[in-house]
Every structure is written in C-alpha cells, then in structure tokens.
Scaffold this motif. Structure first.
Motif, PDB file in Angstrom:
ATOM      1  N   HIS A 199      43.887  49.479  43.987  1.00 26.34           N
ATOM      2  CA  HIS A 199      44.449  48.195  44.447  1.00 26.34           C
ATOM      3  C   HIS A 199      44.508  47.227  43.275  1.00 26.34           C
ATOM      4  CE1 HIS A 199      45.478  44.869  47.111  1.00 26.34           C
ATOM      5  NE2 HIS A 199      44.583  44.146  46.458  1.00 26.34           N
ATOM      6  N   VAL A 200      45.657  46.595  43.099  1.00 25.11           N
ATOM      7  CA  VAL A 200      45.861  45.665  41.989  1.00 25.11           C
ATOM      8  C   VAL A 200      45.744  44.232  42.494  1.00 25.11           C
ATOM      9  CG1 VAL A 200      47.425  44.895  40.168  1.00 25.11           C
ATOM     10  CG2 VAL A 200      47.388  47.309  40.850  1.00 25.11           C
ATOM     11  N   VAL A 201      44.898  43.458  41.833  1.00 27.87           N
ATOM     12  CA  VAL A 201      44.750  42.031  42.116  1.00 27.87           C
ATOM     13  C   VAL A 201      45.573  41.266  41.088  1.00 27.87           C
ATOM     14  CG1 VAL A 201      43.142  40.100  42.273  1.00 27.87           C
ATOM     15  CG2 VAL A 201      42.447  42.370  43.066  1.00 27.87           C
ATOM     16  N   GLU A 202      46.619  40.598  41.562  1.00 24.52           N
ATOM     17  CA  GLU A 202      47.501  39.853  40.653  1.00 24.52           C
ATOM     18  C   GLU A 202      47.059  38.410  40.462  1.00 24.52           C
ATOM     19  OE1 GLU A 202      51.881  41.730  41.018  1.00 24.52           O
ATOM     20  OE2 GLU A 202      51.175  40.733  42.841  1.00 24.52           O
ATOM     21  N   ALA A 203      46.379  37.845  41.468  1.00 25.50           N
ATOM     22  CA  ALA A 203      45.967  36.441  41.412  1.00 25.50           C
ATOM     23  C   ALA A 203      44.485  36.343  41.060  1.00 25.50           C
ATOM     24  CB  ALA A 203      46.225  35.760  42.753  1.00 25.50           C
ATOM     25  N   ASP A 204      44.141  35.345  40.233  1.00 26.51           N
ATOM     26  CA  ASP A 204      42.737  35.128  39.886  1.00 26.51           C
ATOM     27  C   ASP A 204      41.988  34.569  41.088  1.00 26.51           C
ATOM     28  OD1 ASP A 204      43.123  35.957  37.296  1.00 26.51           O
ATOM     29  OD2 ASP A 204      43.658  33.947  36.584  1.00 26.51           O
ATOM     30  N   GLY A 205      40.681  34.756  41.067  1.00 29.67           N
ATOM     31  CA  GLY A 205      39.864  34.133  42.103  1.00 29.67           C
ATOM     32  C   GLY A 205      39.071  35.141  42.907  1.00 29.67           C
ATOM     33  N   ALA A 206      37.914  34.665  43.374  1.00 25.83           N
ATOM     34  CA  ALA A 206      37.015  35.520  44.143  1.00 25.83           C
ATOM     35  C   ALA A 206      37.646  35.959  45.463  1.00 25.83           C
ATOM     36  CB  ALA A 206      35.701  34.779  44.402  1.00 25.83           C
ATOM     37  N   ALA A 207      38.456  35.100  46.062  1.00 30.65           N
ATOM     38  CA  ALA A 207      39.059  35.428  47.356  1.00 30.65           C
ATOM     39  C   ALA A 207      39.989  36.637  47.240  1.00 30.65           C
ATOM     40  CB  ALA A 207      39.814  34.224  47.911  1.00 30.65           C
ATOM     41  N   SER A 208      40.788  36.674  46.170  1.00 31.21           N
ATOM     42  CA  SER A 208      41.710  37.793  45.963  1.00 31.21           C
ATOM     43  C   SER A 208      40.945  39.095  45.728  1.00 31.21           C
ATOM     44  CB  SER A 208      42.632  37.508  44.780  1.00 31.21           C
ATOM     45  OG  SER A 208      43.455  36.402  45.037  1.00 31.21           O
ATOM     46  N   GLU A 211      42.704  44.402  37.900  1.00 24.50           N
ATOM     47  CA  GLU A 211      43.314  43.081  37.740  1.00 24.50           C
ATOM     48  C   GLU A 211      44.444  43.159  36.723  1.00 24.50           C
ATOM     49  OE1 GLU A 211      40.647  39.824  37.149  1.00 24.50           O
ATOM     50  OE2 GLU A 211      39.080  40.691  38.408  1.00 24.50           O
ATOM     51  N   ALA A 212      45.624  42.678  37.119  1.00 23.00           N
ATOM     52  CA  ALA A 212      46.800  42.714  36.235  1.00 23.00           C
ATOM     53  C   ALA A 212      47.798  41.671  36.695  1.00 23.00           C
ATOM     54  CB  ALA A 212      47.435  44.099  36.245  1.00 23.00           C
ATOM     55  N   GLU A 213      48.685  41.277  35.795  1.00 21.29           N
ATOM     56  CA  GLU A 213      49.702  40.276  36.137  1.00 21.29           C
ATOM     57  C   GLU A 213      50.774  40.863  37.051  1.00 21.29           C
ATOM     58  OE1 GLU A 213      51.301  38.579  32.608  1.00 21.29           O
ATOM     59  OE2 GLU A 213      49.410  37.642  31.986  1.00 21.29           O
ATOM     60  N   SER A 214      51.042  42.150  36.906  1.00 21.92           N
ATOM     61  CA  SER A 214      52.081  42.801  37.707  1.00 21.92           C
ATOM     62  C   SER A 214      51.521  44.070  38.324  1.00 21.92           C
ATOM     63  CB  SER A 214      53.304  43.137  36.840  1.00 21.92           C
ATOM     64  OG  SER A 214      54.163  44.040  37.506  1.00 21.92           O
ATOM     65  N   ALA A 215      51.517  44.141  39.645  1.00 20.59           N
ATOM     66  CA  ALA A 215      51.033  45.345  40.327  1.00 20.59           C
ATOM     67  C   ALA A 215      51.918  46.542  39.993  1.00 20.59           C
ATOM     68  CB  ALA A 215      50.997  45.109  41.835  1.00 20.59           C
ATOM     69  N   ALA A 216      53.234  46.331  39.984  1.00 18.03           N
ATOM     70  CA  ALA A 216      54.157  47.437  39.707  1.00 18.03           C
ATOM     71  C   ALA A 216      53.921  48.008  38.314  1.00 18.03           C
ATOM     72  CB  ALA A 216      55.601  46.966  39.847  1.00 18.03           C
TER      73      ALA A 216
END
Length: 264
Positions: free
Chosen positions: A172-181, A208-213
């Motif tokens: 799973h890729v997290v694109e947005a910063d933050g604990a919630a994501s 963690e990445a800027e683009s999931a794709a």
C-alpha cells in the motif's frame, strides 16, 4: 496439459458458478490466463470452461507453467461455437471470467469503459496481458487500495500463489504525509492480510511515495507478477484525471493481472 471434455452445456455447480476463460489469441497471455483460471476454479471448487476459437490456441495445447501444482490443475470443458464472450457469460452464468486485456484502449473505449468493466456487471473479471515470462512464478506483488476490487485481487493472488508455491507482498502506497494516512494504510493492509487466511508466505509493506502509480510500476519489476484491483473511478473521470490502476496497466514492464469485482 489441460484435459478437455467437449460439452454443449454445463450443469450449474453448487456454490460458485463456473470459471470461464474467454478467447485469448496471444500464446503468453493464453498460458497466463489458463494459470489464473485453473487456480481460481480450484479454490472456488467449481468447473472450468474454455471458450473455443479458430484463432486462439486450442485448449489441449495450452501448457501450464512448470511450477504449477498438479492439485490446482482442473479438467476443462470446451465451450464450442462461442464467437463472443458476452453470450457465453449470459448463458453459463460464471462466477469468474478470465480474459485478455486491451493493451492500449482507444479514445472511445477510454470514455465508454472497457469490456471487462462492462462484464463486471455480471461476474468477477480477471484480465491478463502478454508481458513477461510464464514459466516461473515465485513472487507476487499485490497493490492494495481497499474496496471490492482489491478484495478480488487478494483472492486471486492467494489462489495463484498457492498453485505455484509463490510468496505474496501486500503493498500500500501512502501519498500524503501524516499519521492519519499511515494509520489508514496500515488498516487497509491488515484487512487484506486477514483475507489471506492461513496463507503463510505473505508480508505487508507500507510505502511512502509522491505517486502510487510510479511506486507500483517501479516495484513491480522485482516481482514475477502483479495482481491489483481495477480503477475505482468511472471512465470519464479516469479519462480526465487518470487513475493509479490504469497507469500501472499501461506502463509496467512486468505482467499485470487486473481484478474487476462483480458489481450487480
């Protein structure tokens, strides 16, 4: 080798409907489609139907990968005289359809949706492509976004992995910063891992990445197969804004199986 039983009609199976393989003209895609279909038919404990065609390889000529376990090889019934998969779906009422994916959808297809999306109104659909090798399958990447398409992708990946003694990485890729994501991502992965049941050769990966794709495309090169859910947005929105699943389907160098979960 696939054993073929000629039959004009097939009785319904208790529980799941049969698994149907549509016309797949490319040899690599046909072998991958057979592998997926055999695995799904086995775990769903249902019949395997193969649509015959004058242009596609005949059912008894399709060889399963060397690593595919005998316990996951089914006796297949040839469905003769089927020129279009849609009537076969209507007549046979399958619980899953395996078909070849369009490599580059046209502009009109992009706006109206693919055949797989349309047929998902009637059955689960798994699409295969002609990329890469079919002989050895030791590792499967499963990008998880949550939702019914990801659920079908996990089921299919587990079936394929069990049939080929392969390992699964849920990704799973997290694109947005933050604990919630990150917390949401961990929950999505935990739910997917639970769906694998007692399958032991599996791991979860929160990335963690800027683009999931871009992240999925990059990591997919290190795996023998990627199995992922179909786009969750409609054709028009996807045409305007794009989607992670579509980008991976089009730009990955390694083979990708895409899961379209039935949406009645």
């Amino acid at each position: 080798m696939i054993a073929v039983n000629d039959a004009g009609s097939t009785p319904a199976t208790e529980g799941h409907g049969p698994c149907l393989v549509g016309h797949i003209s490319d040899e690599t895609a046909a072998r991958r489609g057979a592998m997926v279909a055999h695995a799904m038919a086995t775990v769903r404990d249902t019949e395997l139907l193969l649509a015959e065609s004058t242009t596609a390889p005949s059912a008894d000529d399709i060889q399963l990968p060397a690593d595919h376990r005998d316990a996951y090889s089914q006796s297949a019934t040839a469905v003769a005289g089927v020129s279009d998969v849609e009537p076969a779906v209507d007549r046979r009422n399958p619980s899953a359809l395996v078909m070849e994916r369009e490599s580059r959808p046209s502009l009109l297809t992009g706006l109206r949706g693919t055949d797989a999306e349309r047929l998902a109104d009637r059955t689960d659909v798994l699409t295969v492509d002609d990329r890469g090798d079919v002989e050895t399958l030791a590792s499967i990447l499963v990008p998880i976004a949550g939702g019914r398409h990801s659920q079908l992708a996990v089921e299919a990946a587990r079936a394929i992995a069990a049939a080929n003694d392969a390992a699964i990485d849920l990704f799973h890729v997290v694109e947005a910063d933050g604990a919630a994501s990150r917390e949401r991502g961990e929950q999505i992965l935990a739910t997917a891992a639970t769906a694998l049941g007692e399958f032991e050769s599996a791991d979860t990966w929160l990335y963690e990445a800027e683009s999931a794709a871009d992240a999925i495309i990059e990591q997919s090169e290190y795996y023998d197969l990627t199995v992922m859910g179909a786009p969750t947005v409609g054709p028009l929105e996807r045409f305007v804004f794009g989607s992670t699943s579509t980008d991976v389907q089009q730009d990955a160098d390694s083979p990708v199986v895409v899961a379209h979960a039935h949406s009645p």
